[in-house]
Design an enzyme around this catalytic site. Structure first.
Site, PDB file in Angstrom:
ATOM      1  N   LYS A  64      87.462  -4.855  16.712  1.00 54.82           N
ATOM      2  CA  LYS A  64      87.941  -4.728  17.447  1.00 54.82           C
ATOM      3  C   LYS A  64      87.725  -6.651  18.983  1.00 54.82           C
ATOM      4  O   LYS A  64      89.060  -6.547  19.167  1.00 54.82           O
ATOM      5  CB  LYS A  64      88.375  -3.955  19.500  1.00 54.82           C
ATOM      6  CG  LYS A  64      89.291  -2.631  18.068  1.00 54.82           C
ATOM      7  CD  LYS A  64      90.489  -2.574  17.036  1.00 54.82           C
ATOM      8  CE  LYS A  64      91.249  -1.969  16.933  1.00 54.82           C
ATOM      9  NZ  LYS A  64      90.963  -0.099  16.315  1.00 54.82           N
ATOM     10  N   ARG A  91      87.139   4.104  22.699  1.00 48.65           N
ATOM     11  CA  ARG A  91      86.649   3.078  23.494  1.00 48.65           C
ATOM     12  C   ARG A  91      86.900   3.111  24.871  1.00 48.65           C
ATOM     13  O   ARG A  91      87.645   4.148  25.335  1.00 48.65           O
ATOM     14  CB  ARG A  91      87.662   2.073  22.816  1.00 48.65           C
ATOM     15  CG  ARG A  91      87.567   1.340  21.682  1.00 48.65           C
ATOM     16  CD  ARG A  91      88.474   0.448  20.864  1.00 48.65           C
ATOM     17  NE  ARG A  91      90.236   1.262  20.987  1.00 48.65           N
ATOM     18  CZ  ARG A  91      90.760   1.464  21.360  1.00 48.65           C
ATOM     19  NH1 ARG A  91      90.518   0.216  22.299  1.00 48.65           N
ATOM     20  NH2 ARG A  91      91.642   2.168  21.664  1.00 48.65           N
ATOM     21  N   ASP A 140      93.982  -1.869   9.481  1.00 47.31           N
ATOM     22  CA  ASP A 140      93.525  -1.854  10.779  1.00 47.31           C
ATOM     23  C   ASP A 140      94.014  -2.881  11.734  1.00 47.31           C
ATOM     24  O   ASP A 140      94.550  -3.156  12.334  1.00 47.31           O
ATOM     25  CB  ASP A 140      92.111  -1.194  11.351  1.00 47.31           C
ATOM     26  CG  ASP A 140      92.160  -0.970  12.841  1.00 47.31           C
ATOM     27  OD1 ASP A 140      92.921   0.235  13.500  1.00 47.31           O
ATOM     28  OD2 ASP A 140      91.419  -1.627  13.697  1.00 47.31           O
ATOM     29  N   HIS A 150      96.684  -5.922  15.035  1.00 46.10           N
ATOM     30  CA  HIS A 150      96.531  -4.658  14.888  1.00 46.10           C
ATOM     31  C   HIS A 150      97.438  -3.679  14.007  1.00 46.10           C
ATOM     32  O   HIS A 150      98.387  -3.224  14.147  1.00 46.10           O
ATOM     33  CB  HIS A 150      96.550  -3.768  16.445  1.00 46.10           C
ATOM     34  CG  HIS A 150      95.990  -2.419  16.245  1.00 46.10           C
ATOM     35  ND1 HIS A 150      95.979  -1.579  17.287  1.00 46.10           N
ATOM     36  CD2 HIS A 150      95.124  -1.752  16.290  1.00 46.10           C
ATOM     37  CE1 HIS A 150      95.190  -0.952  16.885  1.00 46.10           C
ATOM     38  NE2 HIS A 150      94.487  -0.678  15.614  1.00 46.10           N
ATOM     39  N   ARG A 189      85.308   9.909  13.567  1.00 46.25           N
ATOM     40  CA  ARG A 189      85.540   9.580  12.688  1.00 46.25           C
ATOM     41  C   ARG A 189      84.755   8.652  11.630  1.00 46.25           C
ATOM     42  O   ARG A 189      83.872   9.991  11.331  1.00 46.25           O
ATOM     43  CB  ARG A 189      85.557   7.482  13.106  1.00 46.25           C
ATOM     44  CG  ARG A 189      86.472   7.682  15.088  1.00 46.25           C
ATOM     45  CD  ARG A 189      87.296   7.172  14.377  1.00 46.25           C
ATOM     46  NE  ARG A 189      88.827   6.843  15.091  1.00 46.25           N
ATOM     47  CZ  ARG A 189      89.586   6.267  15.317  1.00 46.25           C
ATOM     48  NH1 ARG A 189      89.802   5.039  14.327  1.00 46.25           N
ATOM     49  NH2 ARG A 189      89.944   6.397  16.581  1.00 46.25           N
ATOM     50  N   SER A 191      96.407   2.899  18.436  1.00 47.56           N
ATOM     51  CA  SER A 191      95.504   3.903  17.853  1.00 47.56           C
ATOM     52  C   SER A 191      95.637   5.030  17.575  1.00 47.56           C
ATOM     53  O   SER A 191      96.126   6.153  18.171  1.00 47.56           O
ATOM     54  CB  SER A 191      94.542   3.574  18.527  1.00 47.56           C
ATOM     55  OG  SER A 191      93.923   2.236  19.481  1.00 47.56           O
ATOM     56  N   CYS A 205      97.670   6.377  15.538  1.00 50.12           N
ATOM     57  CA  CYS A 205      99.459   6.566  15.374  1.00 50.12           C
ATOM     58  C   CYS A 205      99.809   6.718  14.023  1.00 50.12           C
ATOM     59  O   CYS A 205     101.157   5.911  13.716  1.00 50.12           O
ATOM     60  CB  CYS A 205     100.373   5.243  16.672  1.00 50.12           C
ATOM     61  SG  CYS A 205     100.137   5.923  18.742  1.00 50.12           S
ATOM     62  N   TYR A 264      79.183   3.688  20.660  1.00 56.61           N
ATOM     63  CA  TYR A 264      80.070   4.454  20.175  1.00 56.61           C
ATOM     64  C   TYR A 264      81.203   3.505  19.115  1.00 56.61           C
ATOM     65  O   TYR A 264      81.213   1.612  19.994  1.00 56.61           O
ATOM     66  CB  TYR A 264      81.115   5.187  20.651  1.00 56.61           C
ATOM     67  CG  TYR A 264      82.674   4.926  19.812  1.00 56.61           C
ATOM     68  CD1 TYR A 264      82.766   5.834  19.128  1.00 56.61           C
ATOM     69  CD2 TYR A 264      83.836   3.808  20.252  1.00 56.61           C
ATOM     70  CE1 TYR A 264      84.248   6.185  18.213  1.00 56.61           C
ATOM     71  CE2 TYR A 264      84.855   3.859  19.624  1.00 56.61           C
ATOM     72  CZ  TYR A 264      84.763   5.082  18.940  1.00 56.61           C
ATOM     73  OH  TYR A 264      86.071   4.898  17.831  1.00 56.61           O
TER      74      TYR A 264
HETATM   75  P1  GTP Z   1      92.911   4.355  15.084  1.00 54.83           P
HETATM   76  O1  GTP Z   1      92.232   4.219  13.719  1.00 54.83           O
HETATM   77  O2  GTP Z   1      92.722   4.517  15.889  1.00 54.83           O
HETATM   78  O3  GTP Z   1      94.045   2.821  14.507  1.00 54.83           O
HETATM   79  O4  GTP Z   1      94.571   5.111  14.183  1.00 54.83           O
HETATM   80  P2  GTP Z   1      95.641   5.048  12.960  1.00 54.83           P
HETATM   81  O5  GTP Z   1      96.314   4.270  13.589  1.00 54.83           O
HETATM   82  O6  GTP Z   1      95.400   4.834  11.502  1.00 54.83           O
HETATM   83  O7  GTP Z   1      95.972   6.571  12.765  1.00 54.83           O
HETATM   84  P3  GTP Z   1      95.313   7.587  11.722  1.00 54.83           P
HETATM   85  O8  GTP Z   1      96.393   6.784  10.612  1.00 54.83           O
HETATM   86  O9  GTP Z   1      94.614   7.542  12.182  1.00 54.83           O
HETATM   87  O10 GTP Z   1      96.530   9.063  12.389  1.00 54.83           O
HETATM   88  C1  GTP Z   1      96.134   9.442  13.556  1.00 54.83           C
HETATM   89  C2  GTP Z   1      96.933  10.675  13.442  1.00 54.83           C
HETATM   90  O11 GTP Z   1      98.397  10.647  13.195  1.00 54.83           O
HETATM   91  C3  GTP Z   1      96.194  11.322  12.578  1.00 54.83           C
HETATM   92  O12 GTP Z   1      95.919  13.180  13.230  1.00 54.83           O
HETATM   93  C4  GTP Z   1      97.521  12.217  11.552  1.00 54.83           C
HETATM   94  O13 GTP Z   1      97.150  13.097  10.532  1.00 54.83           O
HETATM   95  C5  GTP Z   1      99.116  11.648  12.104  1.00 54.83           C
HETATM   96  N1  GTP Z   1      99.727  11.735  11.234  1.00 54.83           N
HETATM   97  C6  GTP Z   1      99.944   9.752  10.446  1.00 54.83           C
HETATM   98  N2  GTP Z   1     100.770  10.153  10.149  1.00 54.83           N
HETATM   99  C7  GTP Z   1     102.010  10.753  10.206  1.00 54.83           C
HETATM  100  C8  GTP Z   1     103.362  10.812  10.553  1.00 54.83           C
HETATM  101  O14 GTP Z   1     103.926  10.639   9.473  1.00 54.83           O
HETATM  102  N3  GTP Z   1     103.800  12.106  10.955  1.00 54.83           N
HETATM  103  C9  GTP Z   1     102.341  13.182  11.958  1.00 54.83           C
HETATM  104  N4  GTP Z   1     103.669  14.475  12.525  1.00 54.83           N
HETATM  105  N5  GTP Z   1     101.134  12.800  12.372  1.00 54.83           N
HETATM  106  C10 GTP Z   1     101.113  11.746  11.296  1.00 54.83           C
HETATM  107  C1  SPV Z   2      91.377   2.496  17.620  1.00 51.45           C
HETATM  108  O1  SPV Z   2      91.408   2.472  18.417  1.00 51.45           O
HETATM  109  O2  SPV Z   2      92.419   1.405  17.167  1.00 51.45           O
HETATM  110  C2  SPV Z   2      90.559   1.852  16.244  1.00 51.45           C
HETATM  111  C3  SPV Z   2      89.313   2.701  16.389  1.00 51.45           C
HETATM  112  O3  SPV Z   2      90.511   1.922  15.538  1.00 51.45           O
HETATM  113  S1  SPV Z   2      88.178   1.439  16.998  1.00 51.45           S
HETATM  114  O4  SPV Z   2      87.082   1.132  16.273  1.00 51.45           O
HETATM  115  O5  SPV Z   2      87.316   2.604  18.288  1.00 51.45           O
HETATM  116  O6  SPV Z   2      88.991   0.997  18.194  1.00 51.45           O
HETATM  117 MN    MN Z   3      92.971   1.282  16.054  1.00 50.74          MN
END
Ligand code: GTP
Ligand code: SPV
Ligand code: MN
Length: 594
Positions: free
Chosen positions: A206, A69, A277, A226, A376, A248, A250, A197
């Protein structure tokens, strides 16, 4: 396809502006989608993967200048600048329409205009809403067909209503200098140009489900957040629902699909995924807050996803999935990304399509990565082994707890509970996290990201905080309890202290016990923190002192934090709700008497 006059009129305008060679309505049939997949493979837009190992799966590569983004090119074009607020880029709508129409004019020439009618939320759900996106990208069509509910049925439900969101996407030349992602909340309109993207072009996600919907929720008395949504089932078979907002990349997808540690599974604990999400929440007839997931698939971060970290996400990607910007294993035509396993392919192409030598991998040097850090997968929600029975029902699930969280190496404890809804809104408004690869820009810098909505709030954030406070008043004693978590505290070597992932279940259990008045806590300056003995460490390689260290509220660190929150609040000026200023004052007083 439809007699809806508002739809016909807008499409006529779009055709005149964009001058496509032909137009195709997306009807939602598998037949039509299959022919589009075949066409995308023919033109090289997508690569068909190994049909035996990854049936129905494809790989797509975006241009290297178009991988995340772009927050600095994202605009909220409300008529008054004040309504966009101090945290959004703003431009006068008239001026922006003119600029964008000039960029998009004639750019569908030689191309096809795909018209995608889609529903955010189960079709016909009282919480669902409808959008129509036009695009010149088959990749967008195929992703939208996974991420949302598309096709004729949506138009039937829309009837002759004017309550739908207009979305124009034009790839143009994918020129970063002329890339704009613009929202016109007062016109229910989104225009995205010069990108291909995901987050910039899948306009249901979003752009609609957060930026436009947050504005609609403010006007109509509901919330677009979110947040992931999960159901926690206890050994008695009761299910409690939690919504959690993390910035994002996290950990939302991971938490939403968590598998409890074995000793808890053996007792009968289980997590069900409702969403990973986005959450739309409305007060139900019984006065509680009900949430639906407006999406129909997962657009998840690939790197780090593996059978140990997130088994359910990985399973979800094994069929009918589109991968974007991951590495291609040339030996068996499958995909790979960092930490998928310990055996990177010997004969592979990186995410840019260049020959890739895994042995040269150096964490500090991004040019050696096989997959882009923000690569992704787009996977259908129904592929997920732990998808909730409630996922497809339109009524939504009652939320018991709301969790905020982010990446804080030193500050926030593993978990704490707010002292009230108002105090919870304060915690959300002051949230901060170290930045990730999900947006273009520096990674690892602490920034304030209120409710994980900084890049996604479609109106003035002071009004957004006031809306949260208002919702709390309406919910009264039926309001969900508000918590904050931090899985990302690090030690002096920079390693994460808390094991995270499945072990986060131990924290969720404390949270639900607190909601039901079953767990104890210590009152601190910032809120209620668990007694260390109340976080179950069975089978875990974390000792009691380590746990104590990550539950600690440090006076000096938090005094500095309070100063930074004060600084952060300055940008909201007088518009910031006074309750939040008094919450900050309370925090300072509490810290002073520590
Ligand atoms: P968006 O799709 O961007 O909104 O991301 P999200 O909030 O869904 O994050 P996602 O669950 O995909 O995790 C993002 C990164 O954080 C990945 O590399 C995970 O492996 C890492 N991660 C997730 N949960 C944990 C945790 O409990 N501990 C640690 N150390 N890393 C974590
Ligand atoms: C984020 O960045 O919080 C996502 C991926 O979930 S995107 O659709 O690119 O916003
Ligand atoms: Mn997101």
């Amino acid at each position: 396809m439809t007699d809806n006059k508002t739809v016909i009129k807008w499409l006529d305008e779009m055709k005149e502006l964009l001058t496509p060679d032909k137009t195709i309505w997306i009807d939602g049939s598998e037949e039509q989608l299959e022919s589009l997949r075949a066409e995308a493979v023919k033109t090289g837009e997508m690569i068909k993967l190994n049909e035996e190992k990854l049936p129905g799966c494809y790989l797509h590569r975006t241009l290297p200048n178009d991988v995340a983004r772009v927050e600095d090119r994202t605009f909220i074009c409300s008529r008054s600048k004040e309504n966009a607020g101090p945290t959004n880029n703003w431009c006068d709508p008239k001026e922006m329409y003119k600029k964008l129409y000039n960029i998009a004019r004639g750019t569908y020439k030689g191309r096809t205009m795909y018209i995608i009618p889609y529903s955010m939320g189960p079709i016909g759900s009282p919480i669902a809403k409808i959008g129509i996106e036009v695009t010149d990208s088959i990749y967008v069509v195929l992703n939208m067909a996974i991420m949302t509910r598309v096709g004729n049925k949506v138009l039937e439900v829309l009837g002759d209503s004017n309550d739908w969101v207009r979305g124009l996407h034009a790839k143009c030349d994918v020129d970063p200098e002329n890339r704009y992602i613009c929202h016109f909340p007062e016109d229910n309109t989104i225009i995205s140009v010069n990108s291909a993207y995901g987050g910039n072009v899948l306009l249901g996600k979003k752009c609609f489900a957060l930026r436009i919907a947050s504005y609609q929720g403010w006007k109509e008395g509901w919330m677009a957040e979110h947040m992931l949504i999960l159901g926690l089932q206890n050994p008695k078979g009761e299910i409690r629902y939690i919504a959690a907002a993390f910035p994002s990349a996290c950990g939302k997808t991971n938490l939403a699909m968590l598998i409890p540690p074995k000793y808890l599974r053996d007792k009968g604990y289980k997590i069900w995924t409702v969403g990973d999400d986005i959450s739309w929440m409305k007060i139900g007839p019984d006065g509680r807050l009900y949430a639906i997931n407006p999406e129909n698939g997962f657009f998840g971060v690939a790197p780090g996803t593996n059978e140990h970290s997130n088994f359910n996400a990985l399973e979800s990607t094994k069929k009918n999935t589109i991968f974007t910007n991951v590495a291609l294993n040339l030996d068996d035509n499958t995909v790979w990304w960092e930490r998928l396993n310990d055996t990177p392919p010997a004969n592979a192409l990186d995410w840019k399509g260049n020959k890739w030598d895994a042995s040269k991998f150096d964490k500090a040097d991004k040019s050696t990565y096989g997959a882009h850090p923000n690569s992704r997968f787009t996977a259908p929600a129904k592929n997920c082994p732990c998808i909730s029975d409630e996922f497809d029902k339109g009524e939504g699930v009652p939320i018991s707890a709301i969790i905020f969280g982010g990446r804080r190496a030193k500050c926030a404890p593993l978990v704490y509970q707010s002292k009230s809804w108002e105090n919870g809104v304060f915690i959300g408004s002051a949230m901060a996290s170290e930045t990730t690869a999900a947006a273009a820009g520096a990674v690892g810098v602490v920034r304030r990201d209120p409710m994980a909505m900084l890049p996604f709030c479609g109106y003035n954030m002071s009004d957004y905080f006031a809306h949260w406070l208002e919702m709390g008043k309406k919910l009264g004693d039926k309001a969900p309890k508000i918590f904050n978590v931090n899985w990302f505290r690090t030690n002096d070597e920079g390693d994460f202290i808390w094991p995270g992932y499945g072990d986060n279940m131990r924290v969720l259990n404390w949270i639900i016990d607190r909601c039901e008045g079953k767990a104890d806590a210590v009152e601190t300056a910032i809120g209620y923190v668990p007694k260390p003995e109340d976080i179950d460490l069975t089978d875990l390689d974390v000792d009691f002192d380590t746990l104590k260290s990550i539950l600690k509220v440090d006076k000096d660190v938090w005094t500095k934090e309070a100063e930074e929150i004060e600084e952060h609040y300055k940008k909201f000026g007088d518009k910031l709700p006074t309750q939040l200023r008094s919450q900050l004052q309370n925090l300072k007083n509490n810290l002073a008497s520590m």
